[in-house]
Design a protein around this motif. Structure first.
Motif, mmCIF file in Angstrom:
data_model
loop_
_atom_site.group_PDB
_atom_site.id
_atom_site.type_symbol
_atom_site.label_atom_id
_atom_site.label_comp_id
_atom_site.label_asym_id
_atom_site.label_seq_id
_atom_site.Cartn_x
_atom_site.Cartn_y
_atom_site.Cartn_z
ATOM 1 N N TRP A 163 0.761 -1.200 0.034
ATOM 2 C CA TRP A 163 -0.012 -0.036 -0.118
ATOM 3 C C TRP A 163 0.721 1.326 0.043
ATOM 4 O O TRP A 163 1.607 1.419 0.939
ATOM 5 C CB TRP A 163 -0.797 -0.074 1.202
ATOM 6 C CG TRP A 163 -1.968 -0.973 1.147
ATOM 7 C CD1 TRP A 163 -2.351 -1.851 0.208
ATOM 8 C CD2 TRP A 163 -3.181 -1.238 1.909
ATOM 9 N NE1 TRP A 163 -3.530 -2.520 0.369
ATOM 10 C CE2 TRP A 163 -3.892 -2.193 1.673
ATOM 11 C CE3 TRP A 163 -3.455 -0.617 3.242
ATOM 12 C CZ2 TRP A 163 -4.862 -2.831 2.176
ATOM 13 C CZ3 TRP A 163 -4.648 -1.056 3.985
ATOM 14 C CH2 TRP A 163 -5.130 -2.157 3.288
ATOM 15 N N VAL A 205 2.336 -4.524 3.195
ATOM 16 C CA VAL A 205 1.305 -5.006 4.065
ATOM 17 C C VAL A 205 0.878 -6.446 3.907
ATOM 18 O O VAL A 205 0.975 -6.755 3.030
ATOM 19 C CB VAL A 205 -0.020 -3.920 3.948
ATOM 20 C CG1 VAL A 205 0.687 -2.612 4.162
ATOM 21 C CG2 VAL A 205 -0.474 -4.238 2.604
ATOM 22 N N LEU A 252 -5.026 -5.506 9.505
ATOM 23 C CA LEU A 252 -3.868 -5.378 8.666
ATOM 24 C C LEU A 252 -2.405 -5.327 9.300
ATOM 25 O O LEU A 252 -2.450 -4.877 10.704
ATOM 26 C CB LEU A 252 -3.886 -3.478 8.468
ATOM 27 C CG LEU A 252 -2.885 -2.748 7.936
ATOM 28 C CD1 LEU A 252 -2.550 -3.461 6.287
ATOM 29 C CD2 LEU A 252 -3.230 -1.513 7.778
ATOM 30 N N ASP A 258 2.182 -5.454 9.387
ATOM 31 C CA ASP A 258 3.418 -5.196 8.398
ATOM 32 C C ASP A 258 3.945 -6.465 8.149
ATOM 33 O O ASP A 258 3.472 -7.711 8.566
ATOM 34 C CB ASP A 258 4.358 -4.315 9.440
ATOM 35 C CG ASP A 258 4.730 -4.984 10.436
ATOM 36 O OD1 ASP A 258 4.426 -6.350 10.655
ATOM 37 O OD2 ASP A 258 5.196 -4.265 11.421
ATOM 38 N N ARG A 297 -0.952 -3.241 12.644
ATOM 39 C CA ARG A 297 -0.812 -1.714 12.267
ATOM 40 C C ARG A 297 -2.404 -1.227 12.075
ATOM 41 O O ARG A 297 -3.234 -1.716 11.798
ATOM 42 C CB ARG A 297 -0.205 -1.787 11.084
ATOM 43 C CG ARG A 297 1.230 -2.288 11.010
ATOM 44 C CD ARG A 297 2.105 -1.529 11.791
ATOM 45 N NE ARG A 297 2.245 -0.236 11.391
ATOM 46 C CZ ARG A 297 3.329 0.025 10.647
ATOM 47 N NH1 ARG A 297 4.297 -0.703 10.238
ATOM 48 N NH2 ARG A 297 3.500 1.448 10.209
#
Lengths: 139, 139, 139, 139
Positions: free
Chosen positions: D42, D47, D108, D110, D116
């Motif tokens: 992203w 991601v 979401l 990393d 995140r």
């Protein structure tokens, strides 16, 4: 030992031909494990074994819930590649009445995908007998 | 016992979420087998158990070659449908540190797809204890 | 046109080799459709095309979300079997820089699995040009 | 547009329920692509969108070679997760006669798997309209 899963069947009522590649893979992983070679790491070095070529012959269909044995062996070993051979039969069946036969040729590469020579110590172990005697009858 | 196959992994390096549905299915087939109910035939009558709904919760990832246990039970039984519950954990792990939990609700239909009532004798066996004591530690 | 699905990848970050068999299959189904031959029925008669043998060569990896073209043709036609050839390349790539090449040989059987001779009219159509001109760029 | 592949069917003659998770995934990837959000990156940051939970309801079966439309939308957006909703129908069918409905909730993280927060700019784009107008009718 492998059982044909319902998801492995197709609408012809038999195991879909692509399923056998996952059975071959299970046989290959097990073959290496019994020689104390992991599928993703050899003696502390990450390795990859990408398939370079494969072939299969289908002799009779496998059906849902059938119990299969995958017999795996190394039938050719070169400087850069390993050829595995496979025979899939029904548990307890005569050796000659197999379901599928095939082979895959795998290159040896490092984690970055660069071709690597097969170290002699590994080559010996690859072609050698089983080291682990623990029964590993599952996949 | 199930081993995560290499083909089950995705590029995140973990078992792809769709793989668990085939693990659930293996657990369900085994659950029925241990109650002497085949997945495709009940007491001589062909049956189908199409999935009507399902849900899953993912708690931690499973990795290539990890050995998993699928615990399966019937958590609800109605006139026309069976709700199976599943818990997938690593072999030897604490029961609470499971990987995935979920359920599927299956309707009972005949071979033509017509909804059928679950016979009482079958319902009892479905909710009852294991009949086969033979260890069935493979899939 | 096919897009590599996330579920098709494995932990090496590339399309798993078994995925190509489903791409071949999509190419084969499309090849027949463009000659007005359905995959499960030929001119009103149910047929099956079980795979008898197959081979594949892997030249470079395909990655998630890559768009692929499967080129399919009949490279050998005998009384009882059809050999399809396949080339999988990236969309827009030079024809020579293909990803995978392979072939499958299919027998023709009836619904009961009995071997059948390929009718001459069908053989002509199998080896002939496309009949449907509608763009079918999806799988 | 998705075509049910032969490999997606099972011996009940319909698309296996696990296949729909790959159709959902194709819908999700396409949804993000049309908002200029890649599935794996992203705005330059890698991601991951691991699935935290999912549910599905099956209303009617899909058959081999049937053409399906996957309609995807974001139905809930929190600080750390996105809930996608999906409806799979036959091409040209009345909107109400869908085949499967479902949702997945994605966290979401990393690249290292750490949770995140979803950046506000991304959240807006996620819930917003399509940006790419090019027809993307393949998977």
């Amino acid at each position: 030992l492998i059982r044909v899963r319902f998801a492995d069947t197709d609408q012809m009522g038999v195991a879909h031909h692509a399923s056998y590649l996952t059975y071959f893979e299970a046989g290959r992983v097990e073959y290496l494990r019994r020689r104390d070679l992991s599928y993703v790491e050899w003696l502390g070095i990450p390795v990859r074994l990408p398939i370079v070529e494969l072939s299969m012959r289908f002799h009779r269909p496998a059906r849902f819930d059938q119990q299969l044995v995958v017999t795996t062996w190394v039938d050719k070993l070169t400087q850069y590649s390993i050829r595995f051979a496979y025979r899939v039969s029904e548990v307890g069946a005569n050796e000659k009445t197999y379901i599928v036969k095939g082979h895959t040729r795998q290159a040896l590469t490092d984690a970055a995908g660069e071709l690597r020579e097969i170290p002699e110590a590994i080559a010996e172990r690859l072609a050698g007998p089983e080291l682990s005697s623990r029964p590993e009858n599952l996949v």
